[in-house]
Design an enzyme around this catalytic site. Sequence first.
Site, PDB file in Angstrom:
ATOM      1  N   HIS A  22     -13.329  -1.251  18.627  1.00  0.00           N
ATOM      2  CA  HIS A  22     -12.043  -0.599  18.835  1.00  0.00           C
ATOM      3  C   HIS A  22     -10.925  -1.635  18.838  1.00  0.00           C
ATOM      4  O   HIS A  22     -11.013  -2.653  19.506  1.00  0.00           O
ATOM      5  CB  HIS A  22     -12.065   0.156  20.169  1.00  0.00           C
ATOM      6  CG  HIS A  22     -10.750   0.750  20.536  1.00  0.00           C
ATOM      7  ND1 HIS A  22     -10.037   0.314  21.617  1.00  0.00           N
ATOM      8  CD2 HIS A  22     -10.030   1.725  19.961  1.00  0.00           C
ATOM      9  CE1 HIS A  22      -8.920   1.011  21.704  1.00  0.00           C
ATOM     10  NE2 HIS A  22      -8.891   1.875  20.703  1.00  0.00           N
ATOM     11  N   ASP A  30      -5.769  -5.701  -2.791  1.00  0.00           N
ATOM     12  CA  ASP A  30      -5.889  -5.656  -4.240  1.00  0.00           C
ATOM     13  C   ASP A  30      -6.402  -6.984  -4.791  1.00  0.00           C
ATOM     14  O   ASP A  30      -6.585  -7.956  -4.051  1.00  0.00           O
ATOM     15  CB  ASP A  30      -4.564  -5.236  -4.882  1.00  0.00           C
ATOM     16  CG  ASP A  30      -3.411  -6.200  -4.618  1.00  0.00           C
ATOM     17  OD1 ASP A  30      -3.639  -7.424  -4.476  1.00  0.00           O
ATOM     18  OD2 ASP A  30      -2.256  -5.729  -4.574  1.00  0.00           O
ATOM     19  N   ASP A  68      -7.321   4.266  15.078  1.00  0.00           N
ATOM     20  CA  ASP A  68      -6.918   4.158  16.482  1.00  0.00           C
ATOM     21  C   ASP A  68      -5.837   5.189  16.809  1.00  0.00           C
ATOM     22  O   ASP A  68      -4.798   5.238  16.153  1.00  0.00           O
ATOM     23  CB  ASP A  68      -6.408   2.743  16.749  1.00  0.00           C
ATOM     24  CG  ASP A  68      -6.353   2.401  18.216  1.00  0.00           C
ATOM     25  OD1 ASP A  68      -6.272   3.318  19.054  1.00  0.00           O
ATOM     26  OD2 ASP A  68      -6.387   1.203  18.539  1.00  0.00           O
ATOM     27  N   MET A  78       2.127  -3.032   2.484  1.00  0.00           N
ATOM     28  CA  MET A  78       3.053  -4.125   2.207  1.00  0.00           C
ATOM     29  C   MET A  78       4.287  -3.595   1.486  1.00  0.00           C
ATOM     30  O   MET A  78       4.167  -2.841   0.517  1.00  0.00           O
ATOM     31  CB  MET A  78       2.366  -5.182   1.330  1.00  0.00           C
ATOM     32  CG  MET A  78       3.231  -6.399   1.032  1.00  0.00           C
ATOM     33  SD  MET A  78       2.496  -7.520  -0.201  1.00  0.00           S
ATOM     34  CE  MET A  78       1.115  -8.170   0.716  1.00  0.00           C
ATOM     35  N   TYR A 115       0.838 -10.502   5.426  1.00  0.00           N
ATOM     36  CA  TYR A 115      -0.134 -11.603   5.354  1.00  0.00           C
ATOM     37  C   TYR A 115      -0.527 -12.060   6.754  1.00  0.00           C
ATOM     38  O   TYR A 115      -1.703 -12.308   7.029  1.00  0.00           O
ATOM     39  CB  TYR A 115       0.439 -12.803   4.597  1.00  0.00           C
ATOM     40  CG  TYR A 115       0.590 -12.623   3.110  1.00  0.00           C
ATOM     41  CD1 TYR A 115      -0.220 -11.762   2.375  1.00  0.00           C
ATOM     42  CD2 TYR A 115       1.548 -13.349   2.411  1.00  0.00           C
ATOM     43  CE1 TYR A 115      -0.068 -11.624   1.013  1.00  0.00           C
ATOM     44  CE2 TYR A 115       1.701 -13.218   1.037  1.00  0.00           C
ATOM     45  CZ  TYR A 115       0.891 -12.356   0.353  1.00  0.00           C
ATOM     46  OH  TYR A 115       1.032 -12.223  -1.008  1.00  0.00           O
ATOM     47  N   TYR A 133       0.816  -4.260  -4.972  1.00  0.00           N
ATOM     48  CA  TYR A 133       1.008  -3.642  -3.653  1.00  0.00           C
ATOM     49  C   TYR A 133      -0.090  -2.655  -3.276  1.00  0.00           C
ATOM     50  O   TYR A 133       0.129  -1.725  -2.508  1.00  0.00           O
ATOM     51  CB  TYR A 133       2.402  -3.006  -3.546  1.00  0.00           C
ATOM     52  CG  TYR A 133       3.491  -4.013  -3.753  1.00  0.00           C
ATOM     53  CD1 TYR A 133       3.832  -4.893  -2.729  1.00  0.00           C
ATOM     54  CD2 TYR A 133       4.157  -4.124  -4.969  1.00  0.00           C
ATOM     55  CE1 TYR A 133       4.812  -5.852  -2.915  1.00  0.00           C
ATOM     56  CE2 TYR A 133       5.142  -5.078  -5.159  1.00  0.00           C
ATOM     57  CZ  TYR A 133       5.459  -5.948  -4.131  1.00  0.00           C
ATOM     58  OH  TYR A 133       6.437  -6.903  -4.308  1.00  0.00           O
ATOM     59  N   ASN A 135      -2.338  -2.775  -1.084  1.00  0.00           N
ATOM     60  CA  ASN A 135      -2.816  -3.402   0.140  1.00  0.00           C
ATOM     61  C   ASN A 135      -2.554  -2.504   1.342  1.00  0.00           C
ATOM     62  O   ASN A 135      -1.452  -1.956   1.478  1.00  0.00           O
ATOM     63  CB  ASN A 135      -2.114  -4.744   0.358  1.00  0.00           C
ATOM     64  CG  ASN A 135      -2.280  -5.667  -0.829  1.00  0.00           C
ATOM     65  OD1 ASN A 135      -3.396  -6.006  -1.199  1.00  0.00           O
ATOM     66  ND2 ASN A 135      -1.181  -6.057  -1.438  1.00  0.00           N
TER      67      ASN A 135
END
Length: 146
Positions: A22, A30, A68, A78, A115, A133, A135
């Site tokens: 958790h 990518d 969560d 991103m 990042y 993008y 990600n």
Amino acid sequence: MLKTISPLLTPDALHALASMGHGDDLAIVDANFPAAQVARQSGARLVQITGADAPAVLAALLPLFPLDTFVPQCAWTMQVVGDSRAVPPPVAEFRKLLHTAGEREPATLERFAFYEQAQRAFLILRSGEQRKYGNLILRKGVVSTD
């Protein structure tokens, strides 16, 4: 073979997912993302899923991975450099998949903030996504019987 589990989720991926707790973060990234470098620097587990784009990896993962619900945000994409309001095609697909699964829309993070958060991930799933993008970071929730 296992029934009802996507063949995209390799034994390495399934073991890493089952090892997460958790509050642990998972990054689906990518092919352009510096996944090996981030994993090496942070100690994250890196699993390659090169035969699929990033939304396909998310679609395979969602039936197995609880997000969560105890935090205001549990998913992040991103931002496009120079246009933080732009919605690249992979991000539009992430949003649709999350919505269909009954999950909240992901927040966005500036490139370097993304990042930085990815460096705290327990697991990085590097997809074969070639579009920019593609990600997404997800925070794992709990499975409860009550």
